[in-house]
Write a protein that holds these residues in place. Structure first.
Motif, PDB file in Angstrom:
ATOM      1  N   HIS A 256      40.799 -18.112 -31.969  1.00 26.39           N
ATOM      2  CA  HIS A 256      41.411 -17.153 -33.131  1.00 26.39           C
ATOM      3  C   HIS A 256      42.923 -16.912 -32.874  1.00 26.39           C
ATOM      4  O   HIS A 256      43.379 -17.080 -31.789  1.00 26.39           O
ATOM      5  CB  HIS A 256      40.869 -15.832 -33.084  1.00 26.39           C
ATOM      6  CG  HIS A 256      39.249 -15.889 -33.354  1.00 26.39           C
ATOM      7  ND1 HIS A 256      38.827 -16.369 -34.225  1.00 26.39           N
ATOM      8  CD2 HIS A 256      38.491 -15.324 -32.448  1.00 26.39           C
ATOM      9  CE1 HIS A 256      37.439 -16.155 -34.130  1.00 26.39           C
ATOM     10  NE2 HIS A 256      37.268 -15.687 -33.018  1.00 26.39           N
ATOM     11  N   SER A 260      44.503 -12.711 -36.225  1.00 23.86           N
ATOM     12  CA  SER A 260      43.398 -12.492 -36.720  1.00 23.86           C
ATOM     13  C   SER A 260      42.790 -11.498 -35.336  1.00 23.86           C
ATOM     14  O   SER A 260      41.906 -10.697 -35.930  1.00 23.86           O
ATOM     15  CB  SER A 260      42.401 -13.624 -36.791  1.00 23.86           C
ATOM     16  OG  SER A 260      42.879 -14.581 -37.444  1.00 23.86           O
ATOM     17  N   ARG A 263      43.494  -7.941 -36.306  1.00 24.27           N
ATOM     18  CA  ARG A 263      42.376  -7.693 -37.537  1.00 24.27           C
ATOM     19  C   ARG A 263      41.195  -7.330 -37.010  1.00 24.27           C
ATOM     20  O   ARG A 263      40.570  -6.205 -37.409  1.00 24.27           O
ATOM     21  CB  ARG A 263      42.526  -8.404 -38.620  1.00 24.27           C
ATOM     22  CG  ARG A 263      43.722  -8.807 -39.143  1.00 24.27           C
ATOM     23  CD  ARG A 263      43.404  -9.395 -40.600  1.00 24.27           C
ATOM     24  NE  ARG A 263      42.310 -10.549 -40.765  1.00 24.27           N
ATOM     25  CZ  ARG A 263      42.688 -11.850 -40.381  1.00 24.27           C
ATOM     26  NH1 ARG A 263      43.761 -12.302 -40.256  1.00 24.27           N
ATOM     27  NH2 ARG A 263      41.535 -12.600 -40.496  1.00 24.27           N
ATOM     28  N   SER A 276      38.765 -11.478 -43.631  1.00 22.81           N
ATOM     29  CA  SER A 276      37.611 -12.530 -43.539  1.00 22.81           C
ATOM     30  C   SER A 276      36.395 -12.188 -43.973  1.00 22.81           C
ATOM     31  O   SER A 276      35.585 -13.181 -44.194  1.00 22.81           O
ATOM     32  CB  SER A 276      37.585 -12.756 -41.952  1.00 22.81           C
ATOM     33  OG  SER A 276      36.760 -11.691 -41.253  1.00 22.81           O
ATOM     34  N   ASP A 413      38.733 -18.349 -38.862  1.00 21.40           N
ATOM     35  CA  ASP A 413      39.339 -17.084 -39.539  1.00 21.40           C
ATOM     36  C   ASP A 413      39.194 -17.297 -40.981  1.00 21.40           C
ATOM     37  O   ASP A 413      39.760 -16.417 -41.474  1.00 21.40           O
ATOM     38  CB  ASP A 413      40.827 -16.888 -39.119  1.00 21.40           C
ATOM     39  CG  ASP A 413      41.019 -16.456 -37.395  1.00 21.40           C
ATOM     40  OD1 ASP A 413      39.946 -16.070 -36.963  1.00 21.40           O
ATOM     41  OD2 ASP A 413      41.903 -17.068 -37.255  1.00 21.40           O
TER      42      ASP A 413
END
Length: 423
Positions: A256, A260, A263, A276, A413
């Motif tokens: 990742h 990401s 998040r 996502s 992602d």
């Protein structure tokens, strides 16, 4: 005591096979179309005669020959979940729809081999709306072959049988007219959450781009996790000894981006990450239904995978395997795409065992008298075979399954909202 005999059609990597073996069956024959999935089944079930072939071209005389060579006069159980994709207009016979040919082939094998019992599993969607016509025709076909169908037809949720995942499947259970009718298993009421299933893997970083091993001594196999121990225990105590080493494989994850990961970290447990649209698991909840993704002719997309509840990443293949109730000695392909396809397409073994246990009961088998054998060791390199090598192993064409439309894709992602109908 001799173990009862089962055949697994559309076997995939072996979720149904595993559950049935855990009940006390020997899965003598398995049929799987995908060369890689068939090889993974062979890796996990070396005593099984695995056939990599399109069931449309599989002659039942060939199956009978295998059984005769093994000294088997009668099959106790045939199980399988043939894909059914075609729903014709009302008034037409849907079992004859070419898109449902695999269901017809399943019926053909039941007709020709006349097992004592059968299990037909499929998506719940064939039991609703206008699609009921298909299900009714299928039941009538089985009854015309001399089978009693357990009714009312039930859709079983694996989480109500102890699995830590919400996953529903329609199950048909058939009993030959001269056999004691089998009934559906009763829900156990056992509840196993995500944390108690995968918590001991949380402190071990996911392997990126390589299928390294984990010393099993670093993992905790207490409580519910006893079922996942490197040697068959718990619900798998009747499974044969695979003679694995004391290492756990398939703890493979995605690479990742830092953005990401942030998040994922900021998303609350049990909620969907907004960009996502991946679900972040709740440690005290159930895993959402794990999907298979798409075949290579449809882009070879990996299905959306849930986010780990306390790590800023999606779950690994091994964690998905546990959430599907596969033990740690069960092996998957080393890649994320194939590994998640194998898990997402598989019947949850814990549910398969609950169903198989009911057939063991009506067969009046004393499970305490069943033989548990040491199986031959199989080359772990099979986990790394690509489609070309797997096809060569089975001596089948690599063109049987359409190739990818795109040779390489960046999947990390991105939401691949490609769920199959009513899965």
């Amino acid at each position: 005591m001799k173990r009862p005999i089962a055949i697994d059609l559309f076997s995939g990597c072996g979720g149904m096979s595993l559950g049935l073996e855990a009940s006390g069956f020997d899965v003598i024959v398995a049929v799987e179309f995908d060369a890689i999935h068939a090889l993974i089944h062979h890796l996990n079930f070396p005593y099984t005669h695995t056939i990599c072939q399109d069931i449309n071209h599989l002659k039942t005389d060939y199956l009978k020959g295998i059984l005769q060579n093994k000294g088997i006069d009668e099959v106790d159980l045939i199980a399988g979940g043939p894909p059914c994709q075609g729903f014709s207009l009302m008034g037409k016979r849907q079992l004859d729809d070419p898109r449902n040919s695999l269901v017809f082939e399943y019926v053909r094998v039941i007709r020709d081999l006349q097992p004592k019992y059968f299990i037909f599993e499929n998506v719940p969607g064939i039991a609703v709306g206008n699609h009921k016509q298909f299900l009714e025709e299928l039941i009538n076909e089985f009854e015309s072959l001399g089978y009693h169908i357990a009714k009312p037809i039930q859709i079983l949720d694996a989480s109500l049988f102890g699995a830590p995942q919400k996953r529903k499947r329609l199950i048909l259970m058939g009993s030959r007219h001269d056999m004691q009718p089998v009934n559906y298993p009763l829900e156990t009421g056992e509840y196993n959450d995500v944390e108690n299933t995968i918590n001991d893997l949380s402190n071990i970083p996911a392997f990126i781009g390589k299928n390294e091993s984990i010393d099993a001594n670093k993992l905790d196999y207490s409580g519910f996790r006893r079922n996942f121990a490197p040697s068959p225990q718990g619900i798998y105590r009747l499974c044969h000894d695979r003679q694995r080493d004391n290492f756990v494989y398939n703890h493979v994850g995605s690479n990742h981006t830092e953005k990401s990961k942030q998040r994922f970290q900021n998303t609350h447990q049990g909620e969907v990450e907004k960009t996502s649209r991946f679900l972040k698991l709740s440690p005290t909840g159930l895993c959402n239904t794990l999907r298979a993704g798409t075949a290579r002719d449809k882009g070879a997309y990996t299905a959306a995978r849930p986010i780990h509840y306390n790590q800023p990443r999606c779950i690994t293949v091994r964690e998905a395997g546990r959430l599907h109730t596969f033990p740690d000695w069960f092996l998957f392909h080393e890649t994320i795409w194939h590994g998640f396809r194998e898990i997402g397409n598989a019947v949850i073994p814990m549910l398969a065992k609950a169903i198989g246990d009911e057939i063991i009961k009506v067969l009046e088998i004393d499970i305490n008298q069943l033989e548990v054998r040491k199986l031959e060791k199989i080359d772990l390199e099979f986990m790394a075979y690509n489609m070309d090598k797997a096809s060569n192993y089975w001596n089948v064409s690599n063109d049987i399954i359409p190739k990818r439309k795109r040779l390489e894709m960046i999947l990390t992602d991105k939401l691949m909202n490609l769920e199959v109908f009513f899965m």
